[in-house]
Design a protein around this motif. Structure first.
Motif, PDB file in Angstrom:
ATOM      1  N   VAL A 256      60.468  10.279   0.439  1.00  0.00           N
ATOM      2  CA  VAL A 256      59.883   9.583  -0.487  1.00  0.00           C
ATOM      3  C   VAL A 256      58.898  10.515  -1.547  1.00  0.00           C
ATOM      4  O   VAL A 256      58.443  11.675  -1.146  1.00  0.00           O
ATOM      5  CB  VAL A 256      59.212   8.447   0.028  1.00  0.00           C
ATOM      6  N   THR A 257      58.732  10.100  -2.749  1.00  0.00           N
ATOM      7  CA  THR A 257      57.944  10.815  -3.616  1.00  0.00           C
ATOM      8  C   THR A 257      56.933   9.922  -4.124  1.00  0.00           C
ATOM      9  O   THR A 257      56.061  10.440  -4.851  1.00  0.00           O
ATOM     10  CB  THR A 257      58.862  11.219  -4.783  1.00  0.00           C
ATOM     11  N   ALA A 258      56.711   8.761  -3.611  1.00  0.00           N
ATOM     12  CA  ALA A 258      55.528   7.850  -3.709  1.00  0.00           C
ATOM     13  C   ALA A 258      55.511   6.813  -2.835  1.00  0.00           C
ATOM     14  O   ALA A 258      56.493   6.483  -2.193  1.00  0.00           O
ATOM     15  CB  ALA A 258      55.767   7.110  -5.289  1.00  0.00           C
ATOM     16  N   ILE A 259      54.181   6.819  -2.595  1.00  0.00           N
ATOM     17  CA  ILE A 259      53.661   5.572  -1.586  1.00  0.00           C
ATOM     18  C   ILE A 259      52.883   4.496  -1.962  1.00  0.00           C
ATOM     19  O   ILE A 259      51.994   5.030  -2.546  1.00  0.00           O
ATOM     20  CB  ILE A 259      53.141   6.375  -0.283  1.00  0.00           C
ATOM     21  N   ILE A 260      53.121   3.328  -1.457  1.00  0.00           N
ATOM     22  CA  ILE A 260      52.086   2.371  -1.868  1.00  0.00           C
ATOM     23  C   ILE A 260      51.850   1.863  -0.408  1.00  0.00           C
ATOM     24  O   ILE A 260      52.662   1.265   0.355  1.00  0.00           O
ATOM     25  CB  ILE A 260      52.887   0.987  -2.469  1.00  0.00           C
ATOM     26  N   ALA A 261      50.238   2.222   0.010  1.00  0.00           N
ATOM     27  CA  ALA A 261      50.009   1.988   1.249  1.00  0.00           C
ATOM     28  C   ALA A 261      49.435   0.569   1.457  1.00  0.00           C
ATOM     29  O   ALA A 261      49.348  -0.012   0.454  1.00  0.00           O
ATOM     30  CB  ALA A 261      48.730   3.018   1.204  1.00  0.00           C
ATOM     31  N   GLY A 262      49.371   0.076   2.542  1.00  0.00           N
ATOM     32  CA  GLY A 262      48.844  -1.033   3.042  1.00  0.00           C
ATOM     33  C   GLY A 262      47.489  -1.543   2.414  1.00  0.00           C
ATOM     34  O   GLY A 262      47.362  -2.702   2.238  1.00  0.00           O
ATOM     35  N   ASN A 263      46.559  -0.577   2.431  1.00  0.00           N
ATOM     36  CA  ASN A 263      45.155  -0.791   1.738  1.00  0.00           C
ATOM     37  C   ASN A 263      44.469   0.465   1.502  1.00  0.00           C
ATOM     38  O   ASN A 263      45.240   1.643   1.798  1.00  0.00           O
ATOM     39  CB  ASN A 263      44.408  -1.689   2.665  1.00  0.00           C
ATOM     40  N   ASP A 264      43.421   0.730   0.823  1.00  0.00           N
ATOM     41  CA  ASP A 264      42.783   1.811   0.433  1.00  0.00           C
ATOM     42  C   ASP A 264      42.508   2.648   1.574  1.00  0.00           C
ATOM     43  O   ASP A 264      42.610   4.061   1.493  1.00  0.00           O
ATOM     44  CB  ASP A 264      41.517   1.372  -0.373  1.00  0.00           C
ATOM     45  N   TYR A 265      42.199   2.357   2.630  1.00  0.00           N
ATOM     46  CA  TYR A 265      42.056   3.147   3.938  1.00  0.00           C
ATOM     47  C   TYR A 265      43.168   3.968   4.322  1.00  0.00           C
ATOM     48  O   TYR A 265      43.093   5.164   4.656  1.00  0.00           O
ATOM     49  CB  TYR A 265      41.360   2.322   4.825  1.00  0.00           C
ATOM     50  N   TRP A 266      44.187   3.081   4.398  1.00  0.00           N
ATOM     51  CA  TRP A 266      45.372   3.700   4.763  1.00  0.00           C
ATOM     52  C   TRP A 266      45.796   4.839   3.776  1.00  0.00           C
ATOM     53  O   TRP A 266      46.419   5.726   3.973  1.00  0.00           O
ATOM     54  CB  TRP A 266      46.653   2.815   4.882  1.00  0.00           C
ATOM     55  N   ALA A 267      45.685   4.533   2.228  1.00  0.00           N
ATOM     56  CA  ALA A 267      45.853   5.496   1.342  1.00  0.00           C
ATOM     57  C   ALA A 267      45.045   6.824   1.380  1.00  0.00           C
ATOM     58  O   ALA A 267      45.572   7.843   1.356  1.00  0.00           O
ATOM     59  CB  ALA A 267      45.903   4.835  -0.127  1.00  0.00           C
ATOM     60  N   ILE A 268      43.849   6.573   1.766  1.00  0.00           N
ATOM     61  CA  ILE A 268      42.948   7.724   2.022  1.00  0.00           C
ATOM     62  C   ILE A 268      43.443   8.640   3.105  1.00  0.00           C
ATOM     63  O   ILE A 268      43.685   9.707   3.087  1.00  0.00           O
ATOM     64  CB  ILE A 268      41.432   7.426   2.061  1.00  0.00           C
TER      65      ILE A 268
END
Length: 349
Positions: A256-268
């Motif tokens: 994948v080239t883009a990720i939509i994380a479950g929340n901001d903590y996961w994104a970080i």
């Protein structure tokens, strides 16, 4: 040496309606009509405003016991909160408390816990305060039928800030729409291999799965969703191990080239793991969070996020609860209100 600490009775000097009346040179009956929200046709708007301003200045608080004795309720509202690290939920609770105060209500905050016993303790605390109603901010209660029913059995005036199984009154952030916004934005930026995760609730039960919005938008754009592109984390916070496993699933194996994380903590957490692997954000992999937590603004790179704007839930939640407390049953079509999130674009995507 003289003790300079004021005794408690001097810190808690209750201001009465008689005190307000004496301050303004009006009758106590006039003050009572204004503060009690009764028929004020004979009282000018200017005087009503002056009485309320004087009450705030003098730090007036209604006598809860007296209100209950005459059948007016306690003017106390229980506010049930969920995960302690969810600052958006904490901000929503603060906004609700402020909104309740402006309406002459008191907020009693309580943690719903994660077990039936902890929820029972919360219910007992709210009941002991004689609350007029409950505003529940914890999706782990709303999304879990037995826990939601346990709460509904005890409180008839109950409003949730998440979808429920039993058709209870709710003011809901349309998280599925938020994922549609993110997918559409990433597609416009040239991404075709987009992975996504549901916001982790910690309970494993979702009445409305936000991933439905992701799947619908991918389909509308003619994009396939390959096996392994969808992630449903059970834990609200990632660990280094769980973040590494997600990156392995999405990037190393899924391409994948883009990720939509479950929340901001996961994104970080995912951005930190991508950096450990020598991948650049957003050049190699774009990352979008959900929640607009303050940490995302100061992270490097700053986090693009779906702003669920939970503070905006405060006013409609209070208004719906007031309808339940004071009026007839709310018709079914009006028992659920949807609020749309927005996408905040920063450096990570």
């Amino acid at each position: 040496m003289t003790d300079t600490i004021s005794p408690p009775e001097r810190l808690i000097q209750r201001v009465t309606q008689q005190d307000i009346a004496r301050e303004l040179g009006v009758s106590q009956a006039t003050v009572s009509l204004v503060m009690g929200g009764s028929n004020q046709a004979r009282i000018s708007p200017h005087l009503s405003q002056l009485i309320r301003e004087t009450a705030r200045r003098m730090n007036y608080r209604p006598n809860l016991a007296a209100r209950q004795l005459v059948g007016k309720g306690s003017r106390m509202v229980g506010v049930i909160v969920g995960h302690p690290t969810d600052t958006c939920q904490a901000l929503a609770a603060q906004a609700i408390a402020a909104g309740l105060f402006r309406r002459q209500y008191f907020a009693f905050a309580c943690h719903g816990g994660r077990t039936p016993e902890e929820l029972a303790d919360c219910i007992n605390q709210c009941a002991s305060c004689g609350v007029d109603g409950i505003i529940n901010l914890d999706p782990a209660i709303s999304g879990h039928a037995p826990r939601a029913e346990m709460l509904a059995d005890q409180f008839s005036c109950l409003v949730h800030a998440a979808p429920t199984h039993n058709g209870a009154c709710s003011v809901v952030m349309d998280e599925a729409h938020g994922l549609r916004l993110a997918v559409h934005y990433l597609h416009e930026r040239g991404h075709r291999r987009i992975a996504a995760a549901a916001p982790p609730t910690g309970c494993g039960h979702l009445v409305v799965n936000p991933l439905d919005g992701y799947k619908a938008e991918m389909a509308s754009l003619g994009l396939d969703v390959e096996p392994g592109w969808i992630h449903e984390p059970e834990a609200y916070l990632p660990t280094r191990q769980t973040a590494a496993a997600a990156v392995e699933q999405w990037v190393a194996a899924g391409g994948v080239t883009a990720i939509i994380a479950g929340n901001d903590y996961w994104a970080i957490g995912l951005m930190q793991e991508l950096r450990r692997r020598g991948l650049r954000v957003p050049d190699d992999v774009a990352v979008i969070g959900q929640g607009n937590q303050p940490a995302g603004q100061i992270h490097e790179p700053s986090l693009t996020t779906i702003d669920v704007r939970r503070v905006l839930l405060a006013k409609p939640l209070i208004e719906m609860l007031e309808r339940l407390v004071s009026g007839p049953e709310i018709p079914s079509p009006e028992r659920r209100l949807l609020i749309e999130p927005r996408l905040i674009v920063r450096q990570s995507a």
